[in-house]
Design a protein around this motif. Structure first.
Motif, PDB file in Angstrom:
ATOM      1  N   SER A 166       0.839  -1.199   0.000  1.00 37.10           N
ATOM      2  CA  SER A 166       0.000   0.000   0.000  1.00 37.10           C
ATOM      3  C   SER A 166       0.873   1.248   0.000  1.00 37.10           C
ATOM      4  N   GLU A 220     -12.822  -4.931   1.098  1.00 36.27           N
ATOM      5  CA  GLU A 220     -11.442  -5.215   1.497  1.00 36.27           C
ATOM      6  C   GLU A 220     -11.216  -6.715   1.600  1.00 36.27           C
ATOM      7  N   ASP A 221     -12.181  -7.384   2.244  1.00 41.00           N
ATOM      8  CA  ASP A 221     -12.017  -8.834   2.402  1.00 41.00           C
ATOM      9  C   ASP A 221     -12.112  -9.547   1.069  1.00 41.00           C
ATOM     10  N   LEU A 225      -8.809  -9.216  -0.600  1.00 43.83           N
ATOM     11  CA  LEU A 225      -7.806 -10.124  -0.038  1.00 43.83           C
ATOM     12  C   LEU A 225      -8.028 -11.540  -0.544  1.00 43.83           C
ATOM     13  N   GLU A 264      -6.864   0.857   6.592  1.00 41.49           N
ATOM     14  CA  GLU A 264      -7.030   0.019   5.419  1.00 41.49           C
ATOM     15  C   GLU A 264      -5.678  -0.467   4.913  1.00 41.49           C
ATOM     16  N   TYR A 272      -4.253  -3.006   7.341  1.00 46.25           N
ATOM     17  CA  TYR A 272      -5.043  -4.228   7.359  1.00 46.25           C
ATOM     18  C   TYR A 272      -4.769  -5.100   6.137  1.00 46.25           C
ATOM     19  N   LEU A 273      -4.611  -4.477   4.977  1.00 47.68           N
ATOM     20  CA  LEU A 273      -4.518  -5.235   3.733  1.00 47.68           C
ATOM     21  C   LEU A 273      -3.105  -5.719   3.411  1.00 47.68           C
ATOM     22  N   SER A 274      -2.074  -4.934   3.829  1.00 50.56           N
ATOM     23  CA  SER A 274      -0.808  -5.038   3.096  1.00 50.56           C
ATOM     24  C   SER A 274       0.239  -5.930   3.718  1.00 50.56           C
ATOM     25  N   ARG A 319      -1.765 -13.875   8.281  1.00 46.89           N
ATOM     26  CA  ARG A 319      -2.859 -14.031   7.324  1.00 46.89           C
ATOM     27  C   ARG A 319      -3.458 -15.400   7.550  1.00 46.89           C
TER      28      ARG A 319
END
Lengths: 281, 281, 285
Positions: free
Chosen positions: B53, B192-193, B196, B215, B218-220, B243
């Motif tokens: 990100s 977002e989910d 992923l 965000e 959470y994602l990266s 993860r």
């Protein structure tokens, strides 16, 4: 929208449509009645009562046999040539206007190159070119077609240009990121994106086309609606003259209605389309 | 809001050439008062399969940077290398998802045709295109909406179509510019989910530009923090959260809080230098 | 009722000095400014015009040389008779504009404001504007003779509809949220009208007037070409009958410039009077 009960709702819909028809047409009807009474009271030769115009209209245009859709010989002699000129001139203007508009919209040097010429061209009131058109073409249909085409060209050209320039930049960028072929980009991004503006130009032009058709035929023609109007004036047959005017109005309304339908089908995605066709909204 | 239960994704172990290398990238715009520098010098790399990100205070030139990396804007200085090759324009293997879904989807095409668009003219057989469109729409859970137009869908659904369009080309790298900035909080969490999940399924590398710190963390796998424009990289933070991630559980971990705070203070610090006030989120 | 205009490309085309650092992917050459292309366009037109006549593609009897046309245009510009006729044309134009706006704008505002009138009146408007004004020319000549009155009444008929329609649409399209905002401030009908409805209808009204302005000029000129006894159109017809194409073309060129002047004059006034129109139009797209 559901299938069941479609019959009932279609009945209700037609009742509703009738209600809407009455709601939107009563004023027009009332004005026609006022016209009728006023014309009878005034007894003017030039502005006959509506009823006389109606009779003349049926006699002149709709007295033909059922096999020719009730259209009279007069219709064939005067209306069809006019419509042919209109169609040719308008068609030529659309073909040239849309392609040139896209060209100058896409290619900035071309736009800048033609910009002053276009500005001058669109500023010349096209009827001022009547004398030139006569010299160039003589009293032929070509003259009428030329004038119609020239008058319709500018609105179509300029609106097409605006439509192409006004394409949403995000749309263009997204298309670029997908690396579409030129043809694909043109057919599926540029043309549809500019089409609402193109339609605006074409709609404005159809009114202009009618005006110019009549003017050029008033000025010089051997057949056609404009020619018919002048000849009726010389013969002092005013109900017939008005019948021709009514026919022109109906043509105008018809063209607008066709446009409204075509737009609704082709531009369904374009939510900002403002219906301003004959149905009145 | 379902927790995503899939295998943790393995970021590609240190391949020699990164998927994307941004080297001393600078971008300036010409203006009346000389050049305005939007991006001073940016360096970072993204390895195959990573989710990276880019965050920064508003107005730090994130979108400009994204456009440069995607090859949609010419860069002024430096290089963007994709698999070791200089990028000089949009290229195959890189797909872009824009923030403004309502404008980057073509309103005149159906969902299906929007997704199919980047696949056309690539010599793919018709059936292959159809299958890929189907597959990408299924991946974002929109197979049922194929025949609808984008404007008939909600904002979140439209953005899913845009993601499907990006996935349809089976890109090696997906560049996303604040893709969830214009949807509501709940939709955003589920998008977002979804992202992923898709990322884990496809193994696509993702470069995700956002202004939302939560965000990003959470994602990266990594968060690249930019300074206020003209921007430089302030920090390149690895995110070693387990993860699969979960909207509630992950965000409650101490590490998440720590990272979040860390990024937040970096962004705030770079912002405080200018007189801009306001919450970065 | 879109507005017909050539919008200038709004890119900043200032040639950029080479930026500091190493120029790479950005291959920049100083872009040729738009006006240079425009000049080239005008020059090309003259050259083509000259060639067409010189090669005899079109005979010099029907298309004069550009130089001769320019000279005649210069002569006409200082010719008192010609200028009087131009004034006659403009006078008819002005009268038509004033009369049509005086009736069309208030009527349009009223019809747009009261929704009960909107539907029925719009069908009348659509019927009325479907008749090409030129069709009334023979009748108008009989009713009003060949003077200014005839020109003006024809022009009024032609421009009444766009003016009316744009006023109606303008009121109709008032943003409901703006009205709600006004109401939340406790404004009554009059205040809503003057503070919300009128300002938001103004750009649309201005568009109607601009369209009307060029239409009125076209109609007045047509009437002059087809029978009226005064105005610049009659001058052109006279020269045509005298077989002086150089003066005909010069006259048409000047009429074109007059049309341009009216158009840009209107644009300028519009931008000064309703500066918020531009933004509204843009967001409406």
């Amino acid at each position: 929208m559901s299938d069941h009960g479609a019959k009932r709702s279609s009945l209700a819909a037609s009742a509703q449509a009738m209600g809407r028809g009455v709601q939107s047409l009563w004023l027009l009807a009332a004005l026609l009645v006022v016209w009728e009474i006023a014309a009878r009271l005034a007894g003017s030769l030039f502005v006959p009562p509506v009823s006389q115009i109606f009779v003349a209209f049926v006699d002149t245009w709709l007295s033909g046999s059922p096999s020719s859709l009730f259209l009279s010989d007069q219709f064939r002699v005067d209306v069809l040539p006019s419509l042919a000129r209109l169609g040719l001139g308008y068609g030529a203007a659309a073909a040239i206007g849309i392609s040139a508009g896209i060209l100058i919209g896409v290619w900035r040097p071309a736009g800048a190159f033609f910009n002053p010429l276009i500005r001058l061209g669109m500023s010349v009131p096209v009827t001022a070119l009547l004398p030139i058109a006569i010299v160039l073409f003589g009293i032929t249909s070509g003259m009428n077609v030329f004038l119609i085409a020239l008058g319709c060209l500018w609105p179509i050209l300029i609106n097409t240009y605006d439509g192409v320039r006004g394409l949403d930049r995000t749309v263009v960028t997204a298309a670029r990121s997908m690396r579409l072929t030129r043809r694909r980009y043109f057919l599926q991004v540029l043309l549809p994106g500019a089409s609402p503006a193109i339609f605006v130009g074409m709609r404005i032009s159809i009114g202009i086309a009618l005006v110019l058709m009549v003017i050029s035929e008033l000025y010089a023609a051997t057949a056609g609606l404009g020619f018919y109007i002048v000849s009726q004036q010389r013969l002092f047959r005013f109900p017939e003259l008005w019948a021709a005017i009514v026919l022109l109005a109906l043509l105008g309304i018809l063209f607008n209605a066709i446009f409204a339908v075509v737009e609704r089908v082709l531009l369904r995605w374009h939510r900002n389309v403002r219906p301003e066709g004959a149905e009145g909204h | 809001m379902n927790p995503v239960t899939i295998q943790p994704h393995q970021p590609g172990p240190g391949t020699d050439t990164p998927m994307l290398a941004v080297q001393e990238l600078g971008k300036s715009y010409p203006s009346r008062k000389g050049d305005v520098l939007a991006v001073r010098s940016i360096d970072f790399a993204v390895h195959a399969g990573q989710f990276v990100s880019v965050v920064g205070p508003s107005g730090c030139g994130k979108t400009t940077l994204m456009m440069c990396i995607a090859g949609l804007l010419p860069i002024t200085t430096g290089n963007v290398m994709f698999r070791g090759e200089r990028m000089s324009g949009p290229r195959d293997g890189v797909a872009v998802v824009f923030q403004d879904y309502s404008r980057s989807l073509f309103p005149w095409l159906t969902v299906e045709k929007n997704v199919a668009l980047p696949l056309r003219d690539r010599g793919l057989p018709r059936t292959e295109i159809r299958d890929r469109v189907r597959e990408s729409l299924e991946m974002v859970g929109l197979a049922h909406a194929a025949a609808l137009h984008p404007w008939q869908l909600s904002g979140g659904m439209q953005q899913r179509v845009a993601i499907a369009r990006g996935l349809a080309v089976r890109p090696e790298m997906l560049i996303m510019d604040e893709p969830f900035a214009s949807v509501d909080a709940q939709t955003r969490a589920s998008l977002e989910d979804l992202l992923l999940k898709v990322w884990a399924e496809t193994g696509t590398t993702v470069l995700f530009v956002t202004h939302d710190i939560d965000e990003a963390v959470y994602l990266s796998d990594r968060v690249v923090v930019l300074s206020q424009g003209p921007s430089v990289v302030v920090e390149d933070l690895p995110v070693e959260l387990d993860r699969p991630r979960d909207q509630i559980a992950t965000k409650q971990t101490a590490l998440f809080g720590e990272l979040r705070e860390n990024v937040y203070s970096l962004v705030m610090a770079s912002q405080r230098r200018t007189s801009l006030s306001g919450d970065p989120h | 009722m879109s507005d017909v205009r050539v919008s200038h490309p709004v890119k900043a085309d200032v040639p950029a000095p080479s930026p500091s650092g190493v120029p790479t992917a950005a291959r920049r050459r100083g872009p040729t400014p738009d006006w240079a292309y425009g000049l080239a366009g005008i020059a090309t037109m003259f050259v083509v015009w000259e060639l067409v006549v010189r090669t005899g593609a079109v005979s010099a009897d029907s298309l004069p040389y550009p130089a001769a046309t320019m000279r005649r245009a210069g002569e006409l510009l200082v010719d008192a008779t010609f200028l009087t006729e131009v004034a006659q044309t403009l006078w008819a134009w002005l009268l038509a504009m004033l009369a049509a706006s005086a009736v069309g704008i208030p009527l349009g505002l009223t019809l747009g404001y009261f929704s009960a009138f909107y539907r029925p009146s719009s069908s009348v408007v659509h019927a009325g504007r479907s008749i090409p004004s030129s069709a009334f020319l023979p009748i108008a000549i009989l009713l009003f003779g060949l003077g200014t009155q005839m020109k003006v009444s024809l022009a009024i008929y032609a421009i009444f509809w766009p003016i009316l329609l744009n006023a109606m649409y303008g009121v109709r399209d008032t943003e409901p949220l703006m009205l709600a905002t006004g109401r939340s401030m406790g404004w009554g009908r009059t205040r809503l009208l003057t503070r919300v409805v009128l300002p938001s209808a103004a750009p649309s009204i201005a568009t109607g007037l601009r369209v009307a302005s060029s239409t009125a000029l076209i109609v007045v000129l047509s009437a002059e070409l087809l029978g009226a006894t005064s105005g610049v159109g009659t001058v052109i017809t006279t020269y045509q009958q005298a077989q002086r194409p150089d003066f005909v073309y010069a006259g048409i060129l000047l009429v074109g410039l007059l049309g341009m002047a009216l158009y840009y004059g209107f644009n300028l006034v519009e931008r000064l009077v309703v500066p918020w129109g531009q933004a509204q139009r843009e967001s409406g797209r």
